[in-house]
Design a protein around this motif. Structure first.
Motif, PDB file in Angstrom:
ATOM      1  N   ARG A 224      38.177  49.168  37.817  1.00 14.97           N
ATOM      2  CA  ARG A 224      38.135  50.135  38.916  1.00 14.97           C
ATOM      3  C   ARG A 224      37.382  51.399  38.506  1.00 14.97           C
ATOM      4  O   ARG A 224      36.719  52.041  39.333  1.00 14.97           O
ATOM      5  CB  ARG A 224      39.557  50.494  39.361  1.00 14.97           C
ATOM      6  CG  ARG A 224      40.327  49.349  39.994  1.00 14.97           C
ATOM      7  CD  ARG A 224      41.582  49.848  40.689  1.00 14.97           C
ATOM      8  NE  ARG A 224      42.527  50.463  39.795  1.00 14.97           N
ATOM      9  CZ  ARG A 224      43.513  49.817  39.164  1.00 14.97           C
ATOM     10  NH1 ARG A 224      43.641  48.511  39.324  1.00 14.97           N
ATOM     11  NH2 ARG A 224      44.348  50.464  38.386  1.00 14.97           N
TER      12      ARG A 224
ATOM     13  N   GLY B  46      38.604  48.128  43.305  1.00 11.45           N
ATOM     14  CA  GLY B  46      40.020  47.941  43.606  1.00 11.45           C
ATOM     15  C   GLY B  46      40.260  47.168  44.886  1.00 11.45           C
ATOM     16  O   GLY B  46      41.271  46.477  45.022  1.00 11.45           O
TER      17      GLY B  46
ATOM     18  N   GLN C 147      40.683  43.488  44.253  1.00 12.95           N
ATOM     19  CA  GLN C 147      41.770  43.061  43.380  1.00 12.95           C
ATOM     20  C   GLN C 147      43.033  42.759  44.180  1.00 12.95           C
ATOM     21  O   GLN C 147      43.351  43.453  45.145  1.00 12.95           O
ATOM     22  CB  GLN C 147      42.071  44.143  42.342  1.00 12.95           C
ATOM     23  CG  GLN C 147      40.929  44.377  41.355  1.00 12.95           C
ATOM     24  CD  GLN C 147      41.227  45.477  40.359  1.00 12.95           C
ATOM     25  OE1 GLN C 147      41.972  46.412  40.637  1.00 12.95           O
ATOM     26  NE2 GLN C 147      40.638  45.379  39.181  1.00 12.95           N
TER      27      GLN C 147
ATOM     28  N   HIS D  72      48.069  52.251  39.884  1.00 13.57           N
ATOM     29  CA  HIS D  72      46.700  52.646  40.221  1.00 13.57           C
ATOM     30  C   HIS D  72      46.476  54.096  39.791  1.00 13.57           C
ATOM     31  O   HIS D  72      46.392  55.003  40.602  1.00 13.57           O
ATOM     32  CB  HIS D  72      46.441  52.454  41.722  1.00 13.57           C
ATOM     33  CG  HIS D  72      46.365  51.016  42.089  1.00 13.57           C
ATOM     34  ND1 HIS D  72      45.198  50.285  42.034  1.00 13.57           N
ATOM     35  CD2 HIS D  72      47.323  50.146  42.478  1.00 13.57           C
ATOM     36  CE1 HIS D  72      45.434  49.037  42.398  1.00 13.57           C
ATOM     37  NE2 HIS D  72      46.710  48.922  42.673  1.00 13.57           N
TER      38      HIS D  72
END
Length: 262
Positions: free
Chosen positions: A227, A234, A237, A249
């Motif tokens: 990322r 992201g 994913q 995150h």
């Protein structure tokens, strides 16, 4: 992930399903879930895929294995024509891509640098994935049933596990190693299907936990690196619940290194 298409004879869904079967051996996840598929182009019966990794220095043998598996999976599709799989932004991209294009194989691609067979590598990580999956199931069982003593864990059978994602994952990993999946099969076994004596169970479970933590930690770390390296990665994913932290995150904290002289 960008998908382009023109008069397709190979469906986009089929391409996606094929790539879903390609596993990062170290992280024990599909490359699609990890966001490693950068782009897919379908042109009639021809398919071109570009892969990306979290860093330019990811292990070349892992990189080659995933790229080669992706090409094999796509080549096996009904109606497929020419298949091109290329790895982007890796220090060995040119070498790997040339080897894939020539179907040279791992040894033919890397020559004397190929230390061992990729099958040996694949089986090593299949064993680790099985160990981690068994630990997840047993740890969940211990948490759910406080009356279950640690000494009894070695006697837990597949029938004792609740249905769900972690049990399904364990069964898939047992199948990959050729281990039995009948309800009476013991959960805590090595890659040969051998169980542990009662006195050895606590140590075996601790070692399994260390393996699981290593896999989960590496997976979340590599996801974060991807990322950071690629804006918008992201979105490609799929959330990994195994080992996830509440603030998974996160943003990497920049460090300033002070130069010293001797």
């Amino acid at each position: 992930m960008t998908v382009l298409a023109s008069e397709q004879t190979v469906s986009r869904a089929a391409v996606r399903r094929a790539l879903d079967t390609v596993i990062d051996p170290e992280l024990d996840e599909p490359v699609t879930d990890l966001g490693f598929v950068r782009s897919v182009e379908v042109d009639g019966s021809d398919v071109t895929v570009h892969l990306r990794l979290p860093t330019s220095f990811c292990s070349p043998n892992f990189a080659y294995l995933m790229a080669s598996d992706a090409k094999d999976a796509l080549t096996a599709l009904d109606g497929v024509g020419r298949v091109v799989v290329e790895l982007d932004d890796h220090h060995d991209s040119a070498l790997i891509n040339a080897g894939l294009a020539a179907d040279a194989g791992y040894v033919g691609t890397f020559g004397h640098e190929a230390e061992s067979s990729l099958e040996d590598l694949r089986w090593t990580f299949r064993r680790k994935a099985h160990t981690a999956a068994a630990e997840r199931c047993l740890t969940d069982l211990l948490r759910a049933d406080p009356s279950l003593d640690l000494s009894q864990v070695g006697e837990v059978r597949l029938r004792d596990l609740p249905p769900g994602r972690t049990t399904d994952a364990l069964l898939r990993r047992r199948a990959a190693l050729g281990l039995p999946d009948d309800p009476d099969a013991v959960v805590l076994v090595d890659h040969r299907g051998t169980g542990y004596a009662t006195d050895d169970v606590p140590l075996a479970l601790r070692r399994a936990r260390a393996t699981r933590i290593s896999i989960d930690g590496n997976a979340h770390f590599c996801r974060g690196l991807l990322r950071t390296r690629y804006d918008g990665a992201g979105a490609d994913q799929v959330f990994r619940p195994d080992g996830a932290e509440p603030a998974d995150h996160h943003h990497l904290i920049p460090l300033t290194l002070k130069e010293t002289h001797t």
